[in-house]
Design an enzyme around this catalytic site. Sequence first.
Site, PDB file in Angstrom:
ATOM      1  N   CYS A   1       6.811  10.316  -0.050  1.00 30.50           N
ATOM      2  CA  CYS A   1       5.776  11.240   0.412  1.00 30.50           C
ATOM      3  C   CYS A   1       5.564  12.291  -0.668  1.00 30.50           C
ATOM      4  O   CYS A   1       6.478  13.077  -0.947  1.00 30.50           O
ATOM      5  CB  CYS A   1       6.168  11.915   1.731  1.00 30.50           C
ATOM      6  SG  CYS A   1       4.932  13.110   2.301  1.00 30.50           S
TER       7      CYS A   1
ATOM      8  N   ARG B   1       0.823  -1.207   0.000  1.00 32.79           N
ATOM      9  CA  ARG B   1       0.000   0.000   0.000  1.00 32.79           C
ATOM     10  C   ARG B   1       0.862   1.263   0.000  1.00 32.79           C
ATOM     11  O   ARG B   1       0.933   1.983  -0.990  1.00 32.79           O
ATOM     12  CB  ARG B   1      -0.944  -0.008   1.213  1.00 32.79           C
ATOM     13  CG  ARG B   1      -2.143   0.955   1.110  1.00 32.79           C
ATOM     14  CD  ARG B   1      -1.816   2.404   1.362  1.00 32.79           C
ATOM     15  NE  ARG B   1      -1.344   2.665   2.711  1.00 32.79           N
ATOM     16  CZ  ARG B   1      -0.947   3.857   3.122  1.00 32.79           C
ATOM     17  NH1 ARG B   1      -0.941   4.901   2.294  1.00 32.79           N
ATOM     18  NH2 ARG B   1      -0.493   4.026   4.357  1.00 32.79           N
ATOM     19  N   ASP B   2       1.540   1.517   1.078  1.00 31.46           N
ATOM     20  CA  ASP B   2       2.324   2.741   1.204  1.00 31.46           C
ATOM     21  C   ASP B   2       3.479   2.766   0.203  1.00 31.46           C
ATOM     22  O   ASP B   2       3.874   3.815  -0.301  1.00 31.46           O
ATOM     23  CB  ASP B   2       2.858   2.872   2.633  1.00 31.46           C
ATOM     24  CG  ASP B   2       3.227   4.298   3.009  1.00 31.46           C
ATOM     25  OD1 ASP B   2       2.816   5.222   2.289  1.00 31.46           O
ATOM     26  OD2 ASP B   2       3.919   4.485   4.012  1.00 31.46           O
TER      27      ASP B   2
ATOM     28  N   ASN C   1       9.969   4.334   2.569  1.00 27.60           N
ATOM     29  CA  ASN C   1       9.973   3.793   3.924  1.00 27.60           C
ATOM     30  C   ASN C   1      11.280   3.048   4.165  1.00 27.60           C
ATOM     31  O   ASN C   1      11.964   2.640   3.237  1.00 27.60           O
ATOM     32  CB  ASN C   1       8.819   2.800   4.086  1.00 27.60           C
ATOM     33  CG  ASN C   1       7.470   3.413   3.881  1.00 27.60           C
ATOM     34  OD1 ASN C   1       6.871   3.955   4.795  1.00 27.60           O
ATOM     35  ND2 ASN C   1       6.959   3.335   2.656  1.00 27.60           N
TER      36      ASN C   1
ATOM     37  N   HIS D   1       7.072   4.088  12.467  1.00 33.10           N
ATOM     38  CA  HIS D   1       7.023   4.143  11.006  1.00 33.10           C
ATOM     39  C   HIS D   1       8.049   5.170  10.536  1.00 33.10           C
ATOM     40  O   HIS D   1       7.849   6.374  10.724  1.00 33.10           O
ATOM     41  CB  HIS D   1       5.604   4.546  10.575  1.00 33.10           C
ATOM     42  CG  HIS D   1       5.412   4.666   9.093  1.00 33.10           C
ATOM     43  ND1 HIS D   1       4.597   3.799   8.393  1.00 33.10           N
ATOM     44  CD2 HIS D   1       5.887   5.548   8.180  1.00 33.10           C
ATOM     45  CE1 HIS D   1       4.585   4.159   7.120  1.00 33.10           C
ATOM     46  NE2 HIS D   1       5.370   5.223   6.967  1.00 33.10           N
TER      47      HIS D   1
ATOM     48  N   HIS E   1      10.798   6.798   7.559  1.00 31.80           N
ATOM     49  CA  HIS E   1      11.279   6.945   6.190  1.00 31.80           C
ATOM     50  C   HIS E   1      12.775   7.248   6.256  1.00 31.80           C
ATOM     51  O   HIS E   1      13.274   7.726   7.274  1.00 31.80           O
ATOM     52  CB  HIS E   1      10.520   8.061   5.464  1.00 31.80           C
ATOM     53  CG  HIS E   1       9.129   7.665   5.076  1.00 31.80           C
ATOM     54  ND1 HIS E   1       8.677   7.681   3.774  1.00 31.80           N
ATOM     55  CD2 HIS E   1       8.077   7.226   5.814  1.00 31.80           C
ATOM     56  CE1 HIS E   1       7.416   7.277   3.731  1.00 31.80           C
ATOM     57  NE2 HIS E   1       7.032   6.992   4.963  1.00 31.80           N
TER      58      HIS E   1
END
Length: 311
Positions: A242, A17-18, A251, A209, A211
């Site tokens: 992002c 997803r991300d 990530n 989480h 990055h």
Amino acid sequence: MSTSLPRRVALIEVGPRDGLQNEKTPITTDVRVELCDRLTAAGFPNLEAGSFVSPKWVPQMADSAELMRRIVRKPGVTYSVLTPNMKGFEGALEAKADEVVIFGAASEAFSQRNINCSIAESVARFEPVAKAAKEHRMRVRASVSVALGCPYQGEVTPAAVEDIVRRFADLGADMIDIADTIGTGTPRATQAAFESALRVVPIGRLSAHFHDTYGMAVANAYAALEMGVSTFHASVAGMGGCPYAKGATGNVATEDLLYLFRGLGIETGVDLDTVVDVGQWISGILGRKSSSRVGNALAAKRADAAAKVAA
């Protein structure tokens, strides 16, 4: 601060997803299904598989309903989806998702630029989603965006993190993610953010989480471990980014975190070699080199060993 590191951590794989949502090259449903199934086979306890958002805004996630129908579900694995509103929740419910993911920023500037409303307004929009999820016995995970830095206002204070964590706790979120969305955080800032969150909820309800824009993600993960954090997000091959932060990279790579945890003797239940294979495969599909240093190093080591055997 915790006096010892966790003996075991849970990894939430967010690549499907991300990781994929910002890709400009169209990704077929077949590839997304295979990615999810290969990651499930690697042993992840939680897979962030898709997103029920408007295809207008996130075209790569338009086939999430079909994806959720086709993936091979492994008993005991939590399949999560991003749900920004009640329409998204209805899609998640129909898709039989185990967990819905909602989100809000620790920065007013980011909230306004990202979703055109205040932090308070954004959280209010999720009240019916959280309530409906609870009624249907679905887990609710809430992500705190830009907890360690904002592309518009710069510094984000620990007090701001505490405020949004409290709002999500009041909604009944089972898990709250502290997210370094643009990858500017440092270990000290990481621990300050978690210290503020711990004033509201216990460590077992917090996840990390990160990055890797500034190369600090693995260091920040270690800092979180020192706080007692035992749930981490990662993206195979370091996919992601992002769209609201120029230069922000993906990530933290799953392979890199797995290597860290293995070196510390921390159990994950996830097979590193399998994840390296998946990372190299999806990177090939995307037409670029993996962003995982560990993944690339281990793949090169394998290739060298195979060449020596062949010779």
